[in-house]
Design a protein around this motif. Structure first.
Motif, short mmCIF file in Angstrom:
data_model
loop_
_atom_site.label_atom_id
_atom_site.label_comp_id
_atom_site.label_asym_id
_atom_site.label_seq_id
_atom_site.Cartn_x
_atom_site.Cartn_y
_atom_site.Cartn_z
N THR A 4 15.56 -7.80 4.90
CA THR A 4 15.20 -6.47 4.41
C THR A 4 15.32 -6.40 2.89
OG1 THR A 4 15.97 -5.48 6.47
CG2 THR A 4 15.72 -4.02 4.58
N PHE A 5 16.41 -6.94 2.35
CA PHE A 5 16.61 -6.91 0.90
C PHE A 5 15.53 -7.72 0.19
CE2 PHE A 5 18.36 -8.41 -3.09
CZ PHE A 5 18.91 -7.26 -3.63
N THR A 6 15.22 -8.89 0.70
CA THR A 6 14.20 -9.73 0.07
C THR A 6 12.83 -9.07 0.11
OG1 THR A 6 15.44 -11.70 0.73
CG2 THR A 6 13.15 -12.02 0.10
N ALA A 7 12.48 -8.50 1.25
CA ALA A 7 11.18 -7.83 1.38
C ALA A 7 11.09 -6.63 0.44
CB ALA A 7 10.93 -7.41 2.81
N SER A 8 12.18 -5.86 0.32
CA SER A 8 12.17 -4.70 -0.57
C SER A 8 12.14 -5.14 -2.03
CB SER A 8 13.41 -3.83 -0.32
OG SER A 8 13.47 -3.39 1.01
N TRP A 9 12.84 -6.22 -2.34
CA TRP A 9 12.91 -6.71 -3.72
C TRP A 9 11.55 -7.20 -4.22
CZ3 TRP A 9 17.07 -6.71 -7.08
CH2 TRP A 9 16.95 -7.51 -8.23
N THR A 10 10.79 -7.81 -3.35
CA THR A 10 9.52 -8.43 -3.77
C THR A 10 8.30 -7.57 -3.49
OG1 THR A 10 9.37 -9.57 -1.63
CG2 THR A 10 10.45 -10.75 -3.42
N GLU A 11 8.46 -6.41 -2.87
CA GLU A 11 7.30 -5.57 -2.53
C GLU A 11 6.61 -5.07 -3.79
OE1 GLU A 11 4.57 -2.73 -1.45
OE2 GLU A 11 6.35 -2.17 -2.62
N PHE A 12 5.30 -5.10 -3.79
CA PHE A 12 4.54 -4.77 -5.00
C PHE A 12 3.61 -3.58 -4.82
CE2 PHE A 12 0.69 -5.25 -7.59
CZ PHE A 12 1.24 -5.28 -8.88
N LEU A 13 2.86 -3.54 -3.72
CA LEU A 13 1.75 -2.59 -3.60
C LEU A 13 2.24 -1.14 -3.60
CD1 LEU A 13 -1.27 -2.37 -3.34
CD2 LEU A 13 -1.03 -2.51 -0.86
N MET A 14 3.21 -0.83 -2.74
CA MET A 14 3.71 0.54 -2.69
C MET A 14 4.45 0.91 -3.96
SD MET A 14 4.85 1.23 1.27
CE MET A 14 5.77 -0.30 1.50
N ALA A 15 5.19 -0.04 -4.53
CA ALA A 15 5.90 0.23 -5.78
C ALA A 15 4.93 0.55 -6.91
CB ALA A 15 6.78 -0.97 -6.15
N LEU A 16 3.80 -0.13 -6.93
CA LEU A 16 2.79 0.13 -7.96
C LEU A 16 2.10 1.47 -7.74
CD1 LEU A 16 1.02 -0.89 -10.36
CD2 LEU A 16 -0.49 -1.91 -8.64
N THR A 17 1.90 1.84 -6.49
CA THR A 17 1.14 3.06 -6.17
C THR A 17 1.99 4.31 -6.30
OG1 THR A 17 -0.19 1.77 -4.61
CG2 THR A 17 -0.30 4.16 -4.42
N PHE A 18 3.21 4.29 -5.80
CA PHE A 18 4.02 5.50 -5.72
C PHE A 18 4.78 5.81 -7.01
CE2 PHE A 18 4.39 4.44 -0.95
CZ PHE A 18 3.12 4.94 -0.75
N ASN A 19 5.13 4.80 -7.79
CA ASN A 19 5.90 5.02 -9.01
C ASN A 19 5.11 4.53 -10.22
OD1 ASN A 19 7.95 6.06 -7.50
ND2 ASN A 19 9.36 4.35 -7.75
N SER A 20 4.44 5.46 -10.87
CA SER A 20 3.64 5.11 -12.03
C SER A 20 4.40 5.27 -13.34
CB SER A 20 2.36 5.96 -12.07
OG SER A 20 2.69 7.35 -12.11
N GLU A 21 5.51 6.00 -13.32
CA GLU A 21 6.30 6.17 -14.52
C GLU A 21 7.16 4.94 -14.77
OE1 GLU A 21 8.57 9.72 -14.46
OE2 GLU A 21 6.83 11.06 -14.31
N ASP A 22 7.28 4.58 -16.04
CA ASP A 22 8.01 3.36 -16.40
C ASP A 22 9.47 3.44 -16.00
OD1 ASP A 22 7.68 0.75 -17.85
OD2 ASP A 22 9.30 1.61 -19.05
N ALA A 23 10.04 4.62 -15.96
CA ALA A 23 11.47 4.78 -15.66
C ALA A 23 11.80 4.42 -14.22
CB ALA A 23 11.90 6.22 -15.94
#
Length: 279
Positions: free
Chosen positions: A205-224
């Motif tokens: 679970t930690f590895t999958a969450s750490w390396t996930e890209f698509l949702m992280a790019l889509t849902f969080n557009s702010e640099d912070a």
């Protein structure tokens, strides 16, 4: 004699295949590590070298200071740890119920969980984005933690259920005779025996969450609120690609996962093998 020769030949072929797999896996990691210590002049050379002529830590400093990698790293730690803790708690209770309490319809439930675990996240990306926008979860930690929990929980339940099924029931029966309830039995008796399965589900679970890209790019557009994969992908500008900083940041992002896997490698193997054999 012929059988021994054949067995010895098969053993050699298996070892050769394992060595090839290790080499194929280790070569990109080695190239990443080597390039992260090269100077910009060496990285731009037409003929790459297997060993840097001049070792420098400037790429790491550039990634950390100039590109704000520390913030991305903190965001990834918060999101990955939060998602992992929630998944482990829910998967433990669900796996125990499905594997030890004789829940009616557990077979179809497990099949449904398996289908959900292989469902591509891109298929629900647009509806999730609209839902998170309506709920005000965009550009927040919760906006990533909740989808990660939803997508990683089914596989974690499979791991926990498969491991818990193989545990001997005598201690649970003794605990119930002494008056312990279901929750007390799970926490005090079953959970200490299920640590390999728990660590296995946690590492995945930690590895999958750490390396996930698509949702992280889509849902969080702010640099912070950007995580490590998105932050590294957005290094540089349209006129310049800082390869040195990218290599340094990628190396820093890889080290925690490598340490985690190496530290719990035996536990993970034990959890997977027990679940496969007894689940």
């Amino acid at each position: 004699m012929t059988f021994r020769r054949r067995r010895h030949r098969v053993f050699n072929l298996v070892n050769l295949g394992a060595l090839i797999m290790v080499a194929v896996t280790a070569l990109p990691l080695y190239w990443l590590a080597v390039n992260s210590f090269k100077t910009p002049a060496e990285l731009g050379a037409s003929t790459p070298t297997a060993v840097p002529h001049e070792v420098t830590f400037g790429n790491y400093a550039q990634a950390w200071v100039d590109n704000g990698f520390g913030r991305y790293l903190l965001n990834s730690v918060v999101v990955s740890v939060s998602a992992t803790v929630i998944v482990l708690v829910l998967a433990t209770f669900a796996g125990y119920a499905l594997g030890r309490l004789g829940v009616r319809g557990s077979g179809p439930i497990m099949i449904g969980l398996l289908m959900i675990s292989v469902f591509p996240s891109i298929a629900v990306l647009a509806p999730l984005y609209l839902l998170e926008r309506q709920l005000g979860l965009l550009n927040s930690y919760q906006g990533l933690v909740l989808p990660y929990v939803a997508f990683h929980l089914p596989f974690a339940i499979w791991i926990m259920r498969g491991y818990l099924v193989g545990l001997p029931p005598e201690l649970e029966e003794a605990a119930r005779v002494d008056g312990a309830g279901t929750t007390r039995t799970l926490v005090s008796i079953v959970l200490p025996q299920a640590l390999p399965g728990l660590f296995t589900a946690g590492v995945f679970t930690f590895t999958a969450s750490w390396t996930e890209f698509l949702m992280a790019l889509t849902f969080n557009s702010e640099d912070a609120f950007r995580t490590v994969p998105v932050g590294i992908a957005l290094f540089g500008t349209q006129y310049e690609v800082p390869f040195g900083a990218i290599f340094g940041a990628a190396m820093m992002a890889t080290v925690p996962i490598a340490i985690l896997v190496l530290a719990f490698r035996r536990t993970v193997v034990s959890g997977l093998s027990s679940g496969a054999v007894k689940g």
